[in-house]
Design a protein around this motif. Sequence first.
Motif, short mmCIF file in Angstrom:
data_model
loop_
_atom_site.label_atom_id
_atom_site.label_comp_id
_atom_site.label_asym_id
_atom_site.label_seq_id
_atom_site.Cartn_x
_atom_site.Cartn_y
_atom_site.Cartn_z
N LEU A 1 -5.53 92.92 107.15
CA LEU A 1 -7.53 93.38 108.03
C LEU A 1 -6.98 92.44 109.38
O LEU A 1 -7.89 91.62 109.22
N PRO A 2 -6.62 93.30 110.00
CA PRO A 2 -6.35 92.35 111.92
C PRO A 2 -7.19 92.86 112.86
O PRO A 2 -8.21 91.89 113.35
N GLY A 3 -7.66 93.87 112.07
CA GLY A 3 -8.97 94.64 113.33
C GLY A 3 -10.38 94.72 113.03
O GLY A 3 -10.53 93.90 111.21
N MET A 4 -11.57 94.50 113.74
CA MET A 4 -12.64 94.91 113.76
C MET A 4 -13.58 96.03 113.48
O MET A 4 -13.29 97.27 113.98
N ILE A 5 -14.59 96.88 112.39
CA ILE A 5 -15.34 97.89 112.35
C ILE A 5 -16.26 98.00 112.19
O ILE A 5 -16.67 97.28 111.19
#
Length: 357
Positions: free
Chosen positions: A63-67
């Motif tokens: 999970l490298p991204g952010m939402i």
Amino acid sequence: MSPRKQRARTVPVDPDRWPPCVRCGQCYRDASHWPEGRVCCYCKRAARQREGTCVHCGHHRVLPGMIDGHPACVGCSGVPVDVCCRRCGREAPMGFSLICWRCQLEDQLTGLMTDPDGVIPAALQAFVDALLGLPQPRIAYVWIQRNAAVQTTLGQLATGEVALDHATFDQLPGRTTEYLRGLLIEHGCLPSRDRYLAAFENWLPTKLDQIPDPAARRHIDAFARWHLLRQLRDRAKREPIPAGAFLNAKQSTTVAIAFLDWLAGRGQQLETVTQADVDAWYAGGPSTRQHAARFLSWAREQHLIRIDQPRLKRDDGPIMSEGARLDQLNRLLDDHDLPATARLIGILVLMFGQPIS
């Protein structure tokens, strides 16, 4: 996801030249432009190590991204980063050179634990398989990398320089090698044994060698080996020996040695001890002298002495009534002026009768 200790940041910040990172707020030269904004090299590295359930698709992934402030996978967040191992192709937290930690660990173990023929010995294969099967292989990699003693021991075991048995580990003192021994036992590479029984067996010869008087050494040897050690071995056949039993056996031995040394100072030996000597021993020293009772009882059973042991009076104090106990409990629960540690100890004593130690 478990929190990970952050590496020390050595790159200097320069807010006059570089915009801040959207995640940590620091201004570094090296950064990447992700959908959420500018992400510094440190936050990028940490993001590629994060693993868990994506808030958008619900899959367990890297999970490298952010939402909306929540970790998300590459597909859902659109973060332009490679999260698949270049060697095995598996999506996993990355080690060095875009190679996952499991492959890094496999390389490490292969380099350390191959025999002269270039293969890992069959006796150690279960241990290797267990490490490679860990959910977070990075932990095993870092543990081995930071412990030279583990690296040396694993290499010597693999090449046959030292034998894969408990005698080898008995010669390698230290918490790290003891932990390695426990891992080898857990995975069937070493036979199981009771740690406290073995500790007493290893401790006793050294203690006996410190007794200068041959007669005293003979008595302590018989008492410790044929009484204390036999009891520990019998108990180990039924259940694991608790730490208290091990420590009690050690203290009984130590106090018995002190008793015989004290007798020698009075010009007496065990065979000539009198009731007055025993009474003086109990009356003239600290409460730890009562641990000589096991030795004296054994000596009586062996017909080495003929004395009566004094009964030690124990002042247990008055018995608290049920009402008084509830009053004290209410005070400990409600009186926030008392230290939290003292309140907790008091509650344990009043509720469960826990001894204070």
